[in-house]
Design a protein around this motif. Structure first.
Motif, PDB file in Angstrom:
ATOM      1  N   CYS A  85      42.611  33.114  28.875  1.00 12.60           N
ATOM      2  CA  CYS A  85      43.736  33.080  27.344  1.00 12.60           C
ATOM      3  C   CYS A  85      45.274  33.269  27.538  1.00 12.60           C
ATOM      4  CB  CYS A  85      42.856  34.831  27.086  1.00 12.60           C
ATOM      5  SG  CYS A  85      41.403  35.454  26.997  1.00 12.60           S
ATOM      6  N   TRP A  86      45.305  33.948  28.680  1.00 14.16           N
ATOM      7  CA  TRP A  86      47.361  33.762  28.265  1.00 14.16           C
ATOM      8  C   TRP A  86      48.090  32.274  29.030  1.00 14.16           C
ATOM      9  CZ3 TRP A  86      51.764  35.581  25.894  1.00 14.16           C
ATOM     10  CH2 TRP A  86      52.641  34.631  26.594  1.00 14.16           C
ATOM     11  N   VAL A  87      46.864  31.692  29.852  1.00 15.89           N
ATOM     12  CA  VAL A  87      47.020  30.243  29.737  1.00 15.89           C
ATOM     13  C   VAL A  87      47.118  29.243  28.599  1.00 15.89           C
ATOM     14  CG1 VAL A  87      47.380  28.471  31.656  1.00 15.89           C
ATOM     15  CG2 VAL A  87      47.815  30.505  32.476  1.00 15.89           C
ATOM     16  N   PHE A  88      45.674  29.255  27.930  1.00 16.17           N
ATOM     17  CA  PHE A  88      45.319  28.127  27.325  1.00 16.17           C
ATOM     18  C   PHE A  88      45.724  28.952  25.833  1.00 16.17           C
ATOM     19  CE2 PHE A  88      42.015  27.277  30.120  1.00 16.17           C
ATOM     20  CZ  PHE A  88      41.387  25.852  29.729  1.00 16.17           C
ATOM     21  N   ASN A  89      45.564  30.205  25.607  1.00 15.60           N
ATOM     22  CA  ASN A  89      45.876  30.592  23.744  1.00 15.60           C
ATOM     23  C   ASN A  89      47.717  31.263  23.919  1.00 15.60           C
ATOM     24  OD1 ASN A  89      43.831  29.839  23.389  1.00 15.60           O
ATOM     25  ND2 ASN A  89      42.489  32.161  23.733  1.00 15.60           N
ATOM     26  N   GLY A  90      47.900  32.169  24.841  1.00 13.76           N
ATOM     27  CA  GLY A  90      49.666  32.520  24.841  1.00 13.76           C
ATOM     28  C   GLY A  90      48.992  33.379  24.144  1.00 13.76           C
ATOM     29  N   VAL A  91      47.553  34.572  24.564  1.00 14.71           N
ATOM     30  CA  VAL A  91      46.988  35.780  23.852  1.00 14.71           C
ATOM     31  C   VAL A  91      46.979  36.445  25.559  1.00 14.71           C
ATOM     32  CG1 VAL A  91      45.005  37.121  23.131  1.00 14.71           C
ATOM     33  CG2 VAL A  91      45.776  34.522  21.805  1.00 14.71           C
ATOM     34  N   LYS A  92      47.430  37.932  25.156  1.00 20.25           N
ATOM     35  CA  LYS A  92      47.805  38.831  26.215  1.00 20.25           C
ATOM     36  C   LYS A  92      46.356  39.629  26.551  1.00 20.25           C
ATOM     37  CE  LYS A  92      52.684  38.916  27.468  1.00 20.25           C
ATOM     38  NZ  LYS A  92      53.302  39.750  27.683  1.00 20.25           N
ATOM     39  N   SER A  93      44.685  39.348  26.462  1.00 20.00           N
ATOM     40  CA  SER A  93      43.707  39.972  26.694  1.00 20.00           C
ATOM     41  C   SER A  93      43.869  40.909  27.690  1.00 20.00           C
ATOM     42  CB  SER A  93      42.762  39.006  26.320  1.00 20.00           C
ATOM     43  OG  SER A  93      42.620  37.796  25.336  1.00 20.00           O
ATOM     44  N   PRO A  94      43.068  42.376  27.238  1.00 18.67           N
ATOM     45  CA  PRO A  94      43.454  43.147  28.200  1.00 18.67           C
ATOM     46  C   PRO A  94      42.282  42.753  29.010  1.00 18.67           C
ATOM     47  CG  PRO A  94      42.586  44.119  26.465  1.00 18.67           C
ATOM     48  CD  PRO A  94      43.028  42.867  25.644  1.00 18.67           C
ATOM     49  N   LEU A  95      42.131  43.310  30.689  1.00 15.03           N
ATOM     50  CA  LEU A  95      41.059  43.118  31.302  1.00 15.03           C
ATOM     51  C   LEU A  95      40.669  44.103  32.264  1.00 15.03           C
ATOM     52  CD1 LEU A  95      42.910  40.555  34.418  1.00 15.03           C
ATOM     53  CD2 LEU A  95      41.287  40.299  33.042  1.00 15.03           C
ATOM     54  N   HIS A  96      39.948  44.592  32.243  1.00 15.16           N
ATOM     55  CA  HIS A  96      38.727  45.892  32.637  1.00 15.16           C
ATOM     56  C   HIS A  96      38.528  45.377  33.859  1.00 15.16           C
ATOM     57  CE1 HIS A  96      39.258  46.413  28.175  1.00 15.16           C
ATOM     58  NE2 HIS A  96      38.093  45.032  28.503  1.00 15.16           N
ATOM     59  N   PHE A  97      38.470  46.547  34.936  1.00 13.66           N
ATOM     60  CA  PHE A  97      38.625  46.457  36.329  1.00 13.66           C
ATOM     61  C   PHE A  97      37.287  46.915  36.054  1.00 13.66           C
ATOM     62  CE2 PHE A  97      42.694  44.708  37.795  1.00 13.66           C
ATOM     63  CZ  PHE A  97      42.554  45.490  36.816  1.00 13.66           C
ATOM     64  N   ARG A  98      36.269  46.351  36.963  1.00 17.01           N
ATOM     65  CA  ARG A  98      35.132  47.074  37.943  1.00 17.01           C
ATOM     66  C   ARG A  98      35.004  46.946  39.192  1.00 17.01           C
ATOM     67  NH1 ARG A  98      30.582  42.481  36.306  1.00 17.01           N
ATOM     68  NH2 ARG A  98      30.301  42.577  38.736  1.00 17.01           N
ATOM     69  N   GLU A  99      34.165  48.398  39.986  1.00 19.20           N
ATOM     70  CA  GLU A  99      34.965  49.008  40.802  1.00 19.20           C
ATOM     71  C   GLU A  99      34.582  48.145  41.803  1.00 19.20           C
ATOM     72  OE1 GLU A  99      35.457  53.084  41.893  1.00 19.20           O
ATOM     73  OE2 GLU A  99      36.289  53.038  39.924  1.00 19.20           O
ATOM     74  N   SER A 100      34.525  47.430  43.148  1.00 24.01           N
ATOM     75  CA  SER A 100      33.559  47.107  44.697  1.00 24.01           C
ATOM     76  C   SER A 100      32.962  48.086  44.672  1.00 24.01           C
ATOM     77  CB  SER A 100      34.555  46.856  45.744  1.00 24.01           C
ATOM     78  OG  SER A 100      35.275  48.255  46.482  1.00 24.01           O
ATOM     79  N   ASN A 101      31.095  47.314  45.190  1.00 31.44           N
ATOM     80  CA  ASN A 101      30.720  48.272  45.381  1.00 31.44           C
ATOM     81  C   ASN A 101      30.146  47.126  47.321  1.00 31.44           C
ATOM     82  OD1 ASN A 101      29.095  46.162  45.099  1.00 31.44           O
ATOM     83  ND2 ASN A 101      28.212  47.118  43.317  1.00 31.44           N
ATOM     84  N   GLU A 102      29.020  47.435  47.710  1.00 31.77           N
ATOM     85  CA  GLU A 102      28.359  46.579  49.255  1.00 31.77           C
ATOM     86  C   GLU A 102      28.142  44.977  48.404  1.00 31.77           C
ATOM     87  OE1 GLU A 102      25.238  49.091  47.194  1.00 31.77           O
ATOM     88  OE2 GLU A 102      27.000  50.039  48.392  1.00 31.77           O
ATOM     89  N   GLU A 103      28.050  45.398  47.535  1.00 33.88           N
ATOM     90  CA  GLU A 103      27.660  43.227  47.204  1.00 33.88           C
ATOM     91  C   GLU A 103      28.526  43.037  46.362  1.00 33.88           C
ATOM     92  OE1 GLU A 103      24.161  44.255  43.769  1.00 33.88           O
ATOM     93  OE2 GLU A 103      23.091  45.132  45.532  1.00 33.88           O
ATOM     94  N   ARG A 104      29.674  43.579  46.394  1.00 34.38           N
ATOM     95  CA  ARG A 104      30.676  42.336  45.702  1.00 34.38           C
ATOM     96  C   ARG A 104      32.354  43.246  45.343  1.00 34.38           C
ATOM     97  NH1 ARG A 104      32.450  45.309  40.945  1.00 34.38           N
ATOM     98  NH2 ARG A 104      30.649  46.369  39.951  1.00 34.38           N
ATOM     99  N   PRO A 105      33.239  42.706  46.059  1.00 31.59           N
ATOM    100  CA  PRO A 105      35.023  43.145  46.079  1.00 31.59           C
ATOM    101  C   PRO A 105      35.164  43.740  44.706  1.00 31.59           C
ATOM    102  CG  PRO A 105      34.812  40.799  45.739  1.00 31.59           C
ATOM    103  CD  PRO A 105      33.369  41.346  45.811  1.00 31.59           C
ATOM    104  N   GLU A 106      36.001  44.455  44.482  1.00 29.83           N
ATOM    105  CA  GLU A 106      36.173  44.591  43.434  1.00 29.83           C
ATOM    106  C   GLU A 106      36.860  43.484  42.282  1.00 29.83           C
ATOM    107  OE1 GLU A 106      39.570  47.734  41.945  1.00 29.83           O
ATOM    108  OE2 GLU A 106      40.735  46.101  42.174  1.00 29.83           O
ATOM    109  N   SER A 107      37.004  43.588  40.937  1.00 34.56           N
ATOM    110  CA  SER A 107      37.326  42.355  39.815  1.00 34.56           C
ATOM    111  C   SER A 107      37.653  42.848  38.880  1.00 34.56           C
ATOM    112  CB  SER A 107      35.765  41.644  39.571  1.00 34.56           C
ATOM    113  OG  SER A 107      34.678  42.299  38.865  1.00 34.56           O
TER     114      SER A 107
END
Length: 122
Positions: A85-107
């Motif tokens: 969003c920042w590079v394309f639009n110059g907009v600071k859209s907040p990120l939301h974090f998803r905790e890791s589990n055995e199937e995927r890392p934190e994102s």
């Protein structure tokens, strides 16, 4: 939005920020590919569609401006924002974090553009 683990672990927060910083140049490359695809009649690629979406939202997309934004991307702990969003639009859209589990890392997920970034440096 920080998860409790990041709030209590400064090293984890530094890793998150470092991982996000690595994404801004990749988003700049997405802009360049999208602009080139559109110029060469390949409007159906994902990068070209990202550029078209930004233009439809009323923000002109230029290589020069995207490069400036990519170089200036600086997320702060507790105020992490989406590199795309920042590079394309110059907009600071907040990120939301998803905790890791055995199937995927934190994102980190952007609810505005749908981008998802792993927050590990592996």
């Amino acid at each position: 939005m920080n998860t409790p683990a990041a709030e209590s672990d400064p090293a984890l927060e530094e890793l998150r920020l470092a991982a996000l910083l690595r994404q801004a140049p990749l988003e700049f490359a997405r802009v360049v590919y999208g602009l080139n695809d559109r110029a060469n009649g390949r409007a159906g690629t994902m990068a070209a569609e990202d550029v078209a979406r930004t233009v439809r939202q009323g923000a002109p997309v230029t290589r020069e401006r995207a490069e400036q934004r990519a170089r200036g991307y600086l997320p702060l702990g507790g105020q992490e924002h989406c590199p795309r969003c920042w590079v394309f639009n110059g907009v600071k859209s907040p990120l939301h974090f998803r905790e890791s589990n055995e199937e995927r890392p934190e994102s980190a997920v952007c609810k505005v553009c749908g981008a998802e970034y792993t927050t590990s440096l592996d």
